[in-house]
Motif scaffolding. Sequence first.
Motif, short mmCIF file in Angstrom:
data_model
loop_
_atom_site.label_atom_id
_atom_site.label_comp_id
_atom_site.label_asym_id
_atom_site.label_seq_id
_atom_site.Cartn_x
_atom_site.Cartn_y
_atom_site.Cartn_z
N GLN A 65 0.84 -1.20 0.00
CA GLN A 65 0.00 0.00 0.00
C GLN A 65 0.87 1.24 0.00
O GLN A 65 1.98 1.23 0.52
CB GLN A 65 -0.93 -0.01 1.21
CG GLN A 65 -0.22 -0.07 2.54
CD GLN A 65 -1.18 -0.27 3.69
OE1 GLN A 65 -2.38 -0.21 3.52
NE2 GLN A 65 -0.64 -0.51 4.87
N GLU A 68 -0.18 6.90 1.79
CA GLU A 68 -1.47 7.48 2.18
C GLU A 68 -2.53 6.42 2.44
O GLU A 68 -3.65 6.74 2.82
CB GLU A 68 -1.97 8.45 1.10
CG GLU A 68 -1.10 9.67 0.91
CD GLU A 68 0.09 9.40 0.00
OE1 GLU A 68 0.01 8.49 -0.87
OE2 GLU A 68 1.13 10.07 0.17
N HIS A 69 -2.22 5.15 2.18
CA HIS A 69 -3.14 4.02 2.34
C HIS A 69 -4.38 4.16 1.45
O HIS A 69 -5.47 3.75 1.81
CB HIS A 69 -3.57 3.86 3.80
CG HIS A 69 -2.42 3.71 4.74
ND1 HIS A 69 -1.72 2.54 4.86
CD2 HIS A 69 -1.83 4.60 5.58
CE1 HIS A 69 -0.76 2.71 5.75
NE2 HIS A 69 -0.80 3.94 6.19
N THR A 70 -4.18 4.72 0.26
CA THR A 70 -5.29 4.90 -0.67
C THR A 70 -5.18 4.01 -1.90
O THR A 70 -6.17 3.82 -2.60
CB THR A 70 -5.37 6.36 -1.15
OG1 THR A 70 -4.12 6.72 -1.73
CG2 THR A 70 -5.70 7.29 0.01
N GLN A 71 -4.00 3.49 -2.18
CA GLN A 71 -3.80 2.62 -3.34
C GLN A 71 -3.13 1.33 -2.89
O GLN A 71 -2.29 1.33 -1.98
CB GLN A 71 -2.91 3.29 -4.39
CG GLN A 71 -3.51 4.49 -5.03
CD GLN A 71 -2.54 5.10 -6.04
OE1 GLN A 71 -1.33 4.97 -5.90
NE2 GLN A 71 -3.08 5.73 -7.05
N ARG A 93 -7.86 0.65 8.97
CA ARG A 93 -8.03 1.90 9.72
C ARG A 93 -7.38 1.81 11.06
O ARG A 93 -7.11 0.83 11.61
CB ARG A 93 -9.50 2.20 9.91
CG ARG A 93 -10.13 2.63 8.63
CD ARG A 93 -11.54 3.05 8.83
NE ARG A 93 -12.16 3.01 7.52
CZ ARG A 93 -13.44 3.01 7.34
NH1 ARG A 93 -14.26 3.06 8.35
NH2 ARG A 93 -13.93 2.97 6.14
#
Length: 93
Positions: A65, A68-71, A93
Amino acid sequence: MNSPAALPTHSATSERRGRQPAVPDQLENLLSFEQSVTLTAKSQFGWTLAFVRRPLFQDIEVVIQNPEHTQFMSIEQDGSTKPFYNVRGGDFR
């Protein structure tokens, strides 16, 4: 009579691997040389190992990942990467 308490369904269904950790202790033994090179290169740019899937009778899936833990990206056996979309939203989270 006492009514039975509601079962916590989220915790029962959110963890499919049971007692196995998300990242195995002997990760180096599971990765191919190409996967370990890619993982090292991506970690220099802030990518981190999210989890390792270990399906029965199939190759492992290494998922990383972004900072930013977005992708999420999957590292293939040959070291190539591809987008990984099969992640449940509340898991990290």
